[in-house]
Design a protein around this motif. Sequence first.
Motif, mmCIF file in Angstrom:
data_model
loop_
_atom_site.group_PDB
_atom_site.id
_atom_site.type_symbol
_atom_site.label_atom_id
_atom_site.label_comp_id
_atom_site.label_asym_id
_atom_site.label_seq_id
_atom_site.Cartn_x
_atom_site.Cartn_y
_atom_site.Cartn_z
ATOM 1 N N GLY A 52 0.794 -1.225 0.000
ATOM 2 C CA GLY A 52 0.000 0.000 0.000
ATOM 3 C C GLY A 52 0.822 1.268 0.000
ATOM 4 O O GLY A 52 0.293 2.363 0.210
ATOM 5 N N GLU A 53 2.142 1.131 -0.227
ATOM 6 C CA GLU A 53 3.086 2.257 -0.191
ATOM 7 C C GLU A 53 3.038 2.997 1.149
ATOM 8 O O GLU A 53 3.404 4.179 1.244
ATOM 9 N N ALA A 54 2.603 2.281 2.198
ATOM 10 C CA ALA A 54 2.443 2.916 3.511
ATOM 11 C C ALA A 54 3.778 3.347 4.087
ATOM 12 O O ALA A 54 3.890 4.428 4.696
ATOM 13 N N ALA A 55 4.821 2.526 3.942
ATOM 14 C CA ALA A 55 6.116 2.839 4.537
ATOM 15 C C ALA A 55 6.775 4.016 3.828
ATOM 16 O O ALA A 55 7.244 4.968 4.474
ATOM 17 N N SER A 56 6.832 3.968 2.490
ATOM 18 C CA SER A 56 7.480 5.066 1.765
ATOM 19 C C SER A 56 6.682 6.357 1.902
ATOM 20 O O SER A 56 7.266 7.448 2.002
#
Length: 281
Positions: free
Chosen positions: A24-28
């Motif tokens: 989900g591109e949560a970290a970046s």
Amino acid sequence: MQKAPGEDRVTVLLAAFEGWNDAGEAASDALKYLHKLWGAKRVGVIEPDDYYDFQFTRPEVRLTSNGGRKVKWPVTKIAKASIPGTDIDVVLVHGVEPSYRWRAYTAELLAKAAELHVNYVVLVGALLADVPHSRPIPVTATCDDDELAERMKLQPSQYEGPIGIVGVLNEVALLAGLPTISLWAAVPHYVAQAPSPKAQLALLNRIEDFLHVPLSAHELADDAQAWERGVNDLAAGDPEISAYVQQLEEAKDTTELPEATGESIAQEFERYLRRRGREQP
């Protein structure tokens, strides 16, 4: 985070990588949020030529402000900021998971960390999991450094299996003598598409806890609520999804107390006090 002897500031490296480690591109997205929040300035890059398969991680062409065209290569960006009102500096590392030579890549990254006098490393990732979107997003925090783990009341990771660049960097950083914490958000697999603001916010809350600094995330909190309402509407229109979500909710509720534990209440109260202290004149 404790200062090293003879130093008046603490430097913490936070790293996230797009790709396999970034559901989900949560970290970046969490790191991009911090980059903007703290006004981080670029202090270095890792050039891509030795580490990427450009047929898999393709460069992109972008239009410039004067109407020209420029190729954007998948460099690993390294930026630095000082957190206002604290004695903490942060080094933000953001890139795409490399294709080749991971040991050389992590060695180059840690050499740059040494140049920037990094004291601690916080690795940020997100994975797909069987969790309901309607409950608090779980964030697992682990630490394999005995002293830091005891101080932060964390456990070492018990995971066995395939790893990404985050797992490799965790091991290499520890071998280099850098105390390292790994944070992993569990993103509901049935809504895995980006963005995932609720998972992003959960990661930022844990970073806030570890750094003991208040993070202004009101807009993101609104986005997370809107995201949850949207998934609720989606589930309501599909009986199969609705039944599956209910099953996940029941499993979650029977194994954990939903946000009513003493630890979670204490963490929320600490966040409130930090934010209140920052907002007062």
